[in-house]
Design a protein around this motif. Structure first.
Motif: not given
Ligand code: PLP
Length: 495
Positions: A395-396, A406, A410, A420, A422-424, A432-433
């Motif tokens: 996570t960020d 995040t 990305a 990048p 997959t984010v969020y 989340s990453m």
């Protein structure tokens, strides 16, 4: 010259206007003069001018070739999209899929003339049955989400024909992929959420709370390993409780790449599962080809599978009909599914063999854990006490203290030439990453990704954050309003 003529293309990167912007419909081109003394003999209204742009053939060709190069794909570079399993599609798959005996046949040919193709489908069904431990296989669904629909319709049919049609609830963890609750809703089910917030997993305790007495529960839909990249350690007990209450366990099989050859889902209680051939079995996806989402079911659900499965009748292969299996809920798709993907997937299985497929999942898990271990001091790990499966979750949280999110991370990866992660997603973890390297990436690629991620983390620690907010700076477009692009797409030039 004016900029209109010079244009804004730079360094062999072309700006690509719409065809209508190149050439308005009324400009240029050749229109034949209307013929004298003719009348319309077709009996239908004459076509009016429909306003197509007037272009030369090379202009049209270049337009579409340039557009095609704007897609990023796994054949360009590292594509670590968590949950998507963007693995290399071996070119051997392509070679077999192009064999004339496969490309030259038609689905309406008499079955006696396509015994080889039917045998291939039968063989693929058998491999999927062996790998999942689930005996009944139907290949027709055209994607993972379509497989979910097929699976839930199979479950619904089973309940209906067994006097259990009153079961209206599907249990679904809050970390589920969006297609799970969407499919359940489409089948007319109500969704009851299993909370996974504290542990990232379905615990017996939280499962019981969602199950209640279970009399209204048709099924639970869970992916294992789940969308946090963790193996569901209590799932077997949950499946037992569910079965005792009369419900079925639908496993979203999108994450099967973490298990294939090592674990058979039937052994942890699964009744129905879809397989994404385009994830686990390397058939191309992400702009590269159609998906394919076969479903596998336990023996007692086999009568209710969609039409048709391939069966072997003495020495003949044949497609079932409703007369053969009247309890089926029917057809979901024209013909037999994405045949070209069946050829690729079976090629992949045969070329790896049983031991090779086991190695696939072991290596996929190793690669993800290598990234997790390498980045654990630079990024916040939401579930620090667990090793991950085929994808790892960061996570960020640490970077956010310096104002970097995040999204900024990305966009900075893009500036470094890396697609990048997959984010969020999953939504249950803030910022989340989700990173899935797959087994097909080599050490050099993964090390470069780790080095770039470490550089971003150290820049942020040292307060060098301005650049992160600006990135990407070298791309033809910078930060797009993606939500607006999705909600209000402008598909027509307004000239
Ligand atoms: C990819 C995916 C799906 C949907 O599969 P499609 O083939 O894209 O329809 C469903 N669940 C999970 C967890 C996935 O990763």
């Amino acid at each position: 010259m004016t900029n209109d003529v010079i244009g804004t293309s730079r360094a062999l990167n072309y700006e690509e206007p719409l065809l209508w912007e190149y050439a308005p419909a009324e400009s240029g081109g050749v229109d034949f003069a209307p013929l004298a003394n003719t009348s319309n003999r077709t009996g239908i209204a004459a076509r009016k001018n429909i306003g197509l742009p007037q272009l030369k053939e090379p202009q049209v060709l270049r337009h579409f070739v340039r557009l095609s190069t704007k897609n990023f794909s796994i054949d360009h570079g590292f594509f670590p999209l968590g949950s998507c399993t963007m693995k290399h599609n071996p070119r051997l798959n392509e070679k077999t899929a192009r064999l004339a005996g496969f490309t030259g046949i038609h689905p309406l040919q008499p079955q006696s003339t396509v015994q080889g193709a039917l045998e291939l489908m039968f063989e693929l069904q058998s491999w999927l049955a062996e790998l999942t431990g689930l005996r009944g296989v139907c290949l027709t669904p055209a994607a993972g989400a379509h497989g979910e629909l097929a699976g839930l319709m199979t479950i619904r049919r089973t309940h209906e024909l067994n006097g259990q049609g009153h079961r209206k609830v599907i249990l679904c963890p809050d970390s589920a992929h969006g297609t799970n609750p969407a499919t359940a809703a489409m089948c007319g089910y109500e969704i009851r959420v299993i909370s996974t917030k504290e542990t990232g997993c379905v615990t017996v305790e939280n499962f019981k709370a969602a199950l209640g007495d279970g009399k209204d529960v048709a099924a639970m839909m869970v992916t294992n390993p789940n969308t946090c990249g963790l193996f569901e350690t209590e799932i077997k007990q949950c499946a037992k409780l569910l079965h005792a209450a009369g419900g079925y366990f639908y496993c979203d099989g999108a994450n099967f790449n973490a298990l294939v050859g090592n674990v058979r889902p039937a052994d942890f209680g699964v009744d129905v599962m879809h397989i994404n051939l385009h994830k686990t079995f390397s058939t191309p996806h992400g702009g590269g080809g159609p998906g394919s989402g076969p479903i596998c079911v336990v023996e007692n659900l086999m009568p209710y599978l969609p039409m048709p499965c391939v069966v072997k009748d003495q020495n003949q292969y044949k497609l079932e009909t409703l007369e053969d299996r009247p309890t089926s809920f029917g057809r979901l798709k024209g013909f037999q599914g994405q045949f070209g993907m069946f050829v690729r997937a079976l090629t992949y299985m045969l070329s790896h063999g049983q031991d090779g497929l086991k190695q696939v999942s072991s290596d996929a898990v190793l690669n993800a854990n290598y990234i997790l271990a390498s980045l654990k001091n630079d990024f916040h790990i939401p579930f620090p006490d667990r090793t991950c499966m085929h994808e790892c979750l960061l996570t960020d949280k640490i970077q956010k203290e310096h104002g970097v999110t995040t999204l900024d991370i990305a966009k900075t990866l893009i500036e470094y030439g890396i697609h990048p992660m997959t984010v969020y997603f999953p939504l249950v973890v803030q910022g989340s990453m989700l990173i899935e390297p797959t087994e097909t990436e080599g050490r050099e690629t993964i090390d470069r990704f780790i080095a770039v991620m470490k550089t971003i983390a150290s820049d942020v620690r040292e307060g060098k954050t301005d650049q992160c907010h600006e990135n990407p700076i070298s791309t033809p477009r910078r930060r797009l309003d993606e939500v607006r692009a999705a909600r209000q797409p402008i598909l027509k030039a307004t000239l």
